[in-house]
Design a protein around this motif. Structure first.
Motif, PDB file in Angstrom:
ATOM      1  N   ALA A 149       0.830  -1.208   0.000  1.00 49.54           N
ATOM      2  CA  ALA A 149       0.000   0.000   0.000  1.00 49.54           C
ATOM      3  C   ALA A 149       0.864   1.257   0.000  1.00 49.54           C
ATOM      4  N   ALA A 150       1.971   1.217   0.742  1.00 46.75           N
ATOM      5  CA  ALA A 150       2.860   2.377   0.804  1.00 46.75           C
ATOM      6  C   ALA A 150       3.510   2.638  -0.548  1.00 46.75           C
ATOM      7  N   ARG A 151       3.871   1.574  -1.250  1.00 47.00           N
ATOM      8  CA  ARG A 151       4.499   1.748  -2.560  1.00 47.00           C
ATOM      9  C   ARG A 151       3.500   2.225  -3.609  1.00 47.00           C
ATOM     10  N   ALA A 152       2.237   1.906  -3.395  1.00 47.11           N
ATOM     11  CA  ALA A 152       1.212   2.336  -4.341  1.00 47.11           C
ATOM     12  C   ALA A 152       0.881   3.818  -4.191  1.00 47.11           C
ATOM     13  N   GLN A 153       1.135   4.368  -2.996  1.00 50.03           N
ATOM     14  CA  GLN A 153       0.863   5.785  -2.752  1.00 50.03           C
ATOM     15  C   GLN A 153       1.994   6.395  -1.924  1.00 50.03           C
ATOM     16  N   PRO A 154       3.175   6.568  -2.541  1.00 56.88           N
ATOM     17  CA  PRO A 154       4.341   7.059  -1.800  1.00 56.88           C
ATOM     18  C   PRO A 154       4.111   8.420  -1.164  1.00 56.88           C
ATOM     19  N   GLY A 155       4.559   8.536   0.090  1.00 58.16           N
ATOM     20  CA  GLY A 155       4.445   9.792   0.807  1.00 58.16           C
ATOM     21  C   GLY A 155       3.073  10.098   1.351  1.00 58.16           C
ATOM     22  N   LYS A 156       2.124   9.212   1.153  1.00 58.26           N
ATOM     23  CA  LYS A 156       0.742   9.471   1.588  1.00 58.26           C
ATOM     24  C   LYS A 156       0.426   8.808   2.929  1.00 58.26           C
ATOM     25  N   LEU A 157       0.992   7.627   3.166  1.00 52.54           N
ATOM     26  CA  LEU A 157       0.718   6.945   4.429  1.00 52.54           C
ATOM     27  C   LEU A 157       1.565   7.566   5.535  1.00 52.54           C
ATOM     28  N   ALA A 158       0.922   7.978   6.605  1.00 53.59           N
ATOM     29  CA  ALA A 158       1.619   8.647   7.707  1.00 53.59           C
ATOM     30  C   ALA A 158       1.621   7.760   8.948  1.00 53.59           C
ATOM     31  N   TYR A 159       2.685   7.891   9.732  1.00 50.29           N
ATOM     32  CA  TYR A 159       2.716   7.199  11.021  1.00 50.29           C
ATOM     33  C   TYR A 159       2.959   8.215  12.137  1.00 50.29           C
ATOM     34  N   ALA A 160       2.232   8.032  13.216  1.00 45.68           N
ATOM     35  CA  ALA A 160       2.375   8.887  14.394  1.00 45.68           C
ATOM     36  C   ALA A 160       3.490   8.353  15.277  1.00 45.68           C
ATOM     37  N   HIS A 161       4.188   9.258  15.941  1.00 50.05           N
ATOM     38  CA  HIS A 161       5.157   8.846  16.958  1.00 50.05           C
ATOM     39  C   HIS A 161       5.202   9.918  18.038  1.00 50.05           C
ATOM     40  N   GLY A 162       5.310   9.453  19.268  1.00 46.15           N
ATOM     41  CA  GLY A 162       5.291  10.392  20.382  1.00 46.15           C
ATOM     42  C   GLY A 162       6.630  10.602  21.033  1.00 46.15           C
ATOM     43  N   ALA A 163       7.651   9.900  20.577  1.00 46.76           N
ATOM     44  CA  ALA A 163       8.989  10.044  21.141  1.00 46.76           C
ATOM     45  C   ALA A 163       9.996   9.638  20.081  1.00 46.76           C
ATOM     46  N   MET A 164      11.212  10.124  20.230  1.00 49.39           N
ATOM     47  CA  MET A 164      12.235   9.855  19.233  1.00 49.39           C
ATOM     48  C   MET A 164      12.505   8.369  19.031  1.00 49.39           C
ATOM     49  N   PRO A 165      12.492   7.498  20.067  1.00 53.16           N
ATOM     50  CA  PRO A 165      12.704   6.075  19.796  1.00 53.16           C
ATOM     51  C   PRO A 165      11.714   5.519  18.781  1.00 53.16           C
ATOM     52  N   ALA A 166      10.477   5.993  18.835  1.00 51.31           N
ATOM     53  CA  ALA A 166       9.486   5.529  17.865  1.00 51.31           C
ATOM     54  C   ALA A 166       9.797   6.067  16.472  1.00 51.31           C
ATOM     55  N   GLN A 167      10.266   7.310  16.398  1.00 45.79           N
ATOM     56  CA  GLN A 167      10.632   7.844  15.083  1.00 45.79           C
ATOM     57  C   GLN A 167      11.851   7.116  14.525  1.00 45.79           C
ATOM     58  N   VAL A 168      12.812   6.803  15.393  1.00 48.08           N
ATOM     59  CA  VAL A 168      13.983   6.041  14.948  1.00 48.08           C
ATOM     60  C   VAL A 168      13.548   4.675  14.429  1.00 48.08           C
ATOM     61  N   ALA A 169      12.620   4.036  15.143  1.00 43.31           N
ATOM     62  CA  ALA A 169      12.104   2.749  14.664  1.00 43.31           C
ATOM     63  C   ALA A 169      11.471   2.917  13.289  1.00 43.31           C
ATOM     64  N   GLY A 170      10.716   4.001  13.115  1.00 43.54           N
ATOM     65  CA  GLY A 170      10.107   4.256  11.813  1.00 43.54           C
ATOM     66  C   GLY A 170      11.139   4.498  10.729  1.00 43.54           C
ATOM     67  N   GLU A 171      12.200   5.231  11.055  1.00 41.94           N
ATOM     68  CA  GLU A 171      13.248   5.510  10.073  1.00 41.94           C
ATOM     69  C   GLU A 171      14.019   4.244   9.711  1.00 41.94           C
ATOM     70  N   VAL A 172      14.275   3.406  10.705  1.00 38.24           N
ATOM     71  CA  VAL A 172      14.937   2.129  10.428  1.00 38.24           C
ATOM     72  C   VAL A 172      14.055   1.268   9.523  1.00 38.24           C
ATOM     73  N   PHE A 173      12.755   1.264   9.806  1.00 36.22           N
ATOM     74  CA  PHE A 173      11.800   0.513   8.981  1.00 36.22           C
ATOM     75  C   PHE A 173      11.798   1.046   7.552  1.00 36.22           C
ATOM     76  N   LYS A 174      11.761   2.360   7.400  1.00 29.51           N
ATOM     77  CA  LYS A 174      11.761   2.964   6.071  1.00 29.51           C
ATOM     78  C   LYS A 174      13.052   2.648   5.321  1.00 29.51           C
ATOM     79  N   SER A 175      14.178   2.726   6.040  1.00 29.00           N
ATOM     80  CA  SER A 175      15.466   2.453   5.412  1.00 29.00           C
ATOM     81  C   SER A 175      15.573   0.996   4.970  1.00 29.00           C
ATOM     82  N   ALA A 176      15.050   0.086   5.803  1.00 31.72           N
ATOM     83  CA  ALA A 176      15.161  -1.346   5.492  1.00 31.72           C
ATOM     84  C   ALA A 176      14.220  -1.779   4.378  1.00 31.72           C
ATOM     85  N   THR A 177      13.112  -1.056   4.213  1.00 33.28           N
ATOM     86  CA  THR A 177      12.088  -1.487   3.250  1.00 33.28           C
ATOM     87  C   THR A 177      11.979  -0.582   2.028  1.00 33.28           C
ATOM     88  N   GLY A 178      12.503   0.639   2.138  1.00 35.48           N
ATOM     89  CA  GLY A 178      12.331   1.601   1.054  1.00 35.48           C
ATOM     90  C   GLY A 178      10.964   2.245   1.036  1.00 35.48           C
TER      91      GLY A 178
END
Length: 325
Positions: A149-178
């Motif tokens: 779904a993310a690849r079908a609509q790049p930049g449209k799916l958003a994720y919430a995070h309330g602290a930097m560890p969660a954002q880091v997890a999101g960035e690691v996920f994005k880096s690992a999956t593209g």
């Protein structure tokens, strides 16, 4: 006249003795007034739960008021600055997370506190994985479906995070999956989850502890956890590695520190009491019930964790190119 130097030396010795006696008396009197525990997030999050659990027990034991002071915002910097500037007398504790002590120095060119020098560790309280979850309206039920779904609509799916560890997890996920996901920051996990449950944001990376009630209540759907193994509270939820995203093994943590310069006997007393409270069966049951693993290690062990994670998260943050100033 010859007696004058002798009198001066005697007076000096008496003053030194008086200072030692007063210092010992003050130490013996600790704690003799209300204690404040500064939390860098709003009420309702994981740090707040740990703080309030400890505060209640500590107040009962020491017969003094123990107050929780919530100071959200600024990626924990607002609370950290207040704690760093507090008197180093054992009456101000700070609930620090990995972002505060092991990430922020890699995210900001300048901080109003020194993560390595402004605080003295007391104890690492708990560790827990993070979880990737979605609002029930999101059709994806697996990480693979979410990535499609993310690849079908790049930049449209958003994720919430309330602290930097969660954002880091999101960035690691994005880096690992593209995956091209949009990060939406909040001042804490509680408001981030509120908007995810309300459908304003479709995805969330959050610490497992505070997310558990919403997962169990069906308010959000857990897709994967960031730990190396599945969590016993969510045995049917795979790890990211099992979901086809290898190399992700992230645990967030919460610990107690005090301002640098706090006397070692006071730190030892605090560690003894906090570790004892955290290891109580009732405390372990409460915290493990929301996905937290009690650690209650020594100040020296906590210092080693901070040092090791500073290096690890520094590498991750630099590789992801995350900067917040």
């Amino acid at each position: 006249m010859r007696a004058l130097p002798f009198l001066k030396r005697s007076l000096a010795l008496l003053l030194c003795s008086a200072c030692l006696v007063c210092g010992a008396a003050a130490q013996d009197a600790y704690p003799g007034k209300p204690i404040r525990i500064i939390v860098p997030f709003p009420p309702g999050g994981g740090s707040d739960l740990v703080a309030r659990t400890v505060a209640a027990r500590l107040g009962e034991r020491w017969k003094v008021p123990v107050m929780v002071d919530n100071r959200p915002g600024g990626n924990t910097i607002i609370a950290a600055e207040a704690a760093a500037k507090a008197a180093p007398d054992g009456y101000t504790l700070f609930v620090a997370i990995d972002s505060t002590l092991a990430m922020n120095q890699s995210l900001y060119s300048k901080l109003p506190y020194d993560p390595a020098r402004s605080f003295a560790p007391v104890t690492l309280a708990i560790t827990m994985p993070m979880v990737l979850a979605t609002h029930p309206s999101v059709s994806a039920r697996t990480v693979s479906e979410l990535l499609a779904a993310a690849r079908a609509q790049p930049g449209k799916l958003a994720y919430a995070h309330g602290a930097m560890p969660a954002q880091v997890a999101g960035e690691v996920f994005k880096s690992a999956t593209g995956a091209d996901l949009l990060a939406v920051p909040y001042k804490g996990g509680a408001p981030a989850m509120t908007d995810t449950v309300g459908g304003q944001v479709p995805l969330i990376f959050d610490a497992l502890g505070p997310a558990m009630p919403y997962i169990k209540g069906g308010k959000v759907r857990a897709l994967a956890v960031t730990s190396a193994q599945r969590n016993p509270l969510l045995p049917d939820v795979p790890t990211l590695a099992e979901s086809g995203v290898p190399g992700v093994d992230l645990l967030t943590w919460i610990g107690f520190v005090v301002p640098a310069g706090t006397p070692q006997p006071v730190i030892a007393r605090l560690h003894q009491e906090l570790a004892s409270i955290l290891q109580m069966p009732q405390t372990r049951e409460l915290l493990s019930g929301v996905g937290m693993t009690v650690v209650a290690g020594t100040p020296e062990q906590f210092a080693q964790t901070i040092q090791g994670d500073t290096q690890k998260f520094g590498r991750i943050i630099r590789a992801a190119g995350i900067r917040l100033d």
